[in-house]
Design an enzyme around this catalytic site. Structure first.
Site, PDB file in Angstrom:
ATOM      1  N   PHE A 465      33.030  41.624  33.594  1.00 60.45           N
ATOM      2  CA  PHE A 465      34.385  41.473  33.024  1.00 60.45           C
ATOM      3  C   PHE A 465      35.552  42.421  34.135  1.00 60.45           C
ATOM      4  O   PHE A 465      36.215  43.376  32.969  1.00 60.45           O
ATOM      5  CB  PHE A 465      34.702  42.028  31.078  1.00 60.45           C
ATOM      6  CG  PHE A 465      33.509  41.571  31.017  1.00 60.45           C
ATOM      7  CD1 PHE A 465      32.946  39.629  30.963  1.00 60.45           C
ATOM      8  CD2 PHE A 465      32.893  41.908  29.638  1.00 60.45           C
ATOM      9  CE1 PHE A 465      31.521  39.471  30.386  1.00 60.45           C
ATOM     10  CE2 PHE A 465      31.814  41.439  28.794  1.00 60.45           C
ATOM     11  CZ  PHE A 465      31.217  39.827  29.310  1.00 60.45           C
ATOM     12  N   HIS A 466      35.503  42.033  34.794  1.00 59.36           N
ATOM     13  CA  HIS A 466      35.831  42.577  35.708  1.00 59.36           C
ATOM     14  C   HIS A 466      37.275  42.119  36.678  1.00 59.36           C
ATOM     15  O   HIS A 466      36.904  42.172  38.445  1.00 59.36           O
ATOM     16  CB  HIS A 466      35.048  44.283  36.812  1.00 59.36           C
ATOM     17  CG  HIS A 466      34.581  45.020  36.097  1.00 59.36           C
ATOM     18  ND1 HIS A 466      33.753  46.126  36.655  1.00 59.36           N
ATOM     19  CD2 HIS A 466      34.728  45.386  34.695  1.00 59.36           C
ATOM     20  CE1 HIS A 466      32.951  46.520  35.489  1.00 59.36           C
ATOM     21  NE2 HIS A 466      33.693  46.450  34.584  1.00 59.36           N
ATOM     22  N   PRO A 467      37.796  41.004  36.844  1.00 61.31           N
ATOM     23  CA  PRO A 467      38.415  40.080  37.533  1.00 61.31           C
ATOM     24  C   PRO A 467      39.504  41.064  38.296  1.00 61.31           C
ATOM     25  O   PRO A 467      40.198  41.888  37.370  1.00 61.31           O
ATOM     26  CB  PRO A 467      39.177  38.835  36.909  1.00 61.31           C
ATOM     27  CG  PRO A 467      38.916  39.542  35.443  1.00 61.31           C
ATOM     28  CD  PRO A 467      37.402  40.641  35.306  1.00 61.31           C
TER      29      PRO A 467
END
Length: 550
Positions: A465-467
């Site tokens: 969850f690191h876009p």
């Protein structure tokens, strides 16, 4: 409604910008579609798996089917609440490696080298780890809005994991956010006095108390641009917010490019396909999408020493009661209390693999738990060469964008992930951890060949969850750059971006810290201030990196 500045997004970057603008006496309207962050699901660190799976707090985005992951669609939670994703994330705090920012500057993000950003990391922090780390204040901040702490590491598995890394030949780092990232050590979190310390708590709420900052609840539809200059924001319900000075986008690396494109800024052909007038042809908008993938390598333990004892109705009730009554107990921690940063092979200059250690075998979303007591390492490569895109689904601002990460599309991704699995097995086999291990749950000891590991990766790799990266910084003559080093959107005056969209390349580790730092630094650019004095600190680099993996 009007103010000096209109900021779209009350998340990590937007909250920091609002705080600093208010501090300088400017009036600010902050547009936020989400609502309050009140309630135990957000505020209790141990409940972290809940908010990111609740429609109330999450935008509900997911990737298109990923061709290199067997056609799986991966969820990509983004915070729909004040504080943004800092209110629903795992609270892990990582600055990134100094070399990450050297790369930013090499890619055209002028003024964003480590020497430039280190002072902003210091300014934003109140660090509570000095006594534990034995490090000085030279590297860390002591009076900033963001509280950063370390867990108590009461479970013996936390220290055993660090010692196993040491036994495997890796260094122990006293502070991976200080001089030396490489090695194993205590993990840090945005937790203070047993509660989540989000950007809303650190920045937005104090800014609102000044009377200079107001929240405008609703959905931003587009940036209003007249004669090449941003004048304000049109809301989906028809309201118009006027910015006397500038508009700042900080709506996340998925919603910021969507809003830019809805406003006529983006790849011209794609905009025309949707009948949108092209105001600025910027092909880089929505391109350069990056993320971290990770695997959960799980092990069963011989003895009942994990958090599994709380994984039942009565156990959860006990943890919740302890936290409600005194902000104590397991609920006061995110349970990511030890970690590691290592290099995958000789010739890699600085860490490219990250570990989160968790003393229970459970999915990040809490939806499935391995039977019985166990633990897991979240492990994944940090600098994938795969790139994806964000595109418009329609001209309806309520529609989530089309997200294609293109995960695992580069051959090196597979090599890196196999290294992650094999190096992890070697670490867990060290005496400090082996004494606790009953057996490997997943992938399972039977899976050994490249093909077997690749199948496991294809079926089980998950987003961390690191876009980021979808409106990257660069020189103004770079056609793929979206903003310059001051966050100004190239081709439109009075418009800036101040979130993880601007990252030229993903940083080592979790992105909340770098996103807040981006807001801090962009605020000084917006205010026309001279940037903070550059740092002369030098990071530790393994002297044998060219010839040794550890």
């Amino acid at each position: 409604m009007n103010a000096d500045y209109v900021i779209v997004g009350a998340g990590s970057g937007g909250s920091a910008v609002a705080y600093r603008l208010a501090e300088a006496g400017q009036t600010v309207l902050v547009v936020e579609f989400g609502g309050t962050d009140a309630g135990p699901f957000i505020q209790m660190p141990g409940a972290l798996s809940y908010p990111m799976n609740m429609k109330r707090y999450d935008w509900g985005m997911a990737s298109e089917p990923e061709p290199h992951l067997g056609g799986r669609s991966l969820v990509t939670p983004r915070g729909k609440v004040i504080g943004g994703s800092s209110s629903i994330n795992g609270m892990v705090y990582v600055r990134g490696h100094a070399k990450d920012y050297e790369h930013w500057e090499e890619q055209g993000a002028e003024g964003w080298s480590f020497a430039d950003v280190q002072p902003y990391f210091k300014r934003m922090e109140t660090w509570h780890g000095a006594e534990d780390a034995g490090e000085g204040e030279e590297w860390r901040g002591t009076d900033g809005p963001l509280h950063i702490s370390r867990g108590k590491r009461e479970n013996p598995l936390f220290d055993a994991f660090v010692e196993a890394g040491h036994q495997a030949g890796y260094p122990v780092t006293r502070d991976y956010n200080g001089q030396q990232q490489e090695g194993f050590g205590a993990m840090e979190a945005t937790i203070f006095k047993g509660e989540r310390w989000s950007a809303a708590k650190a920045y937005l709420k104090p800014a609102m108390k000044t009377g200079k900052v107001k929240i405008v609840k609703g959905l931003a539809a587009k940036v209003l641009i007249k004669e090449g200059r941003a004048k304000g924001v049109l809301m989906a319900d028809g309201r118009k917010l006027t910015a006397n000075r500038e508009v700042v986008l900080a709506a996340s690396s998925l919603n910021t490019p969507k809003l830019l494109m809805l406003s006529g800024i983006g790849p011209a052909e794609h905009l025309r396909e949707h009948g949108i007038e092209v105001i600025a042809d910027r092909p880089g908008v929505g391109s350069n999408l990056q993320d971290h993938l990770e695997l959960y390598l799980q092990y069963a333990t011989k003895d009942p020493i994990s958090l599994f004892k709380y994984w039942n109705l009565w156990g959860k009730a006990f943890v919740g009661a302890q936290w409600m009554l005194g902000r104590k107990g397991p609920g006061a921690s995110n349970q990511f209390e030890s970690c590691g940063f290592i290099r995958s092979q000789a010739g890699v200059e600085y860490p490219d693999i990250q570990y989160h250690f968790l003393p229970i075998a459970v999915r990040y979303d809490g939806q499935a738990v391995a039977e019985g007591h166990g633990f897991q390492t979240h492990v994944g490569p940090m600098r994938s060469k795969s790139r994806g895109t964000v595109r418009l689904r329609s001209t309806d601002p309520a529609d989530n964008p089309v997200i294609r990460f293109n995960y695992m599309s580069h051959p090196e991704d597979w090599e890196d992930f196999r290294a992650c699995i094999r190096l992890t097995r070697e670490i867990i086999a060290q005496p400090a951890m082996a004494q606790y291990v009953k057996h490997e749950i997943q992938p399972g000891a039977a899976l050994q060949s490249d093909d077997e590991l690749d199948s496991f990766i294809r079926e089980h790799a998950e987003s961390a969850f690191h876009p980021c990266g979808t409106a990257r910084m660069g020189r103004r003559d770079d056609k793929m750059a979206v903003v310059d080093g001051q966050g100004k959107v190239i081709g439109v005056d009075g418009l800036r971006v101040a979130d993880s969209s601007v990252f030229p390349r993903i940083t080592n580790g979790n992105l909340n810290g770098p996103s807040i730092m981006t807001g801090e630094k962009m605020a000084d650019h917006i205010l026309g201030r001279t940037p903070l004095p550059r740092s002369n600190l030098e990071p530790w680099i393994n002297p044998n990196w060219k010839t040794a993996q550890r």
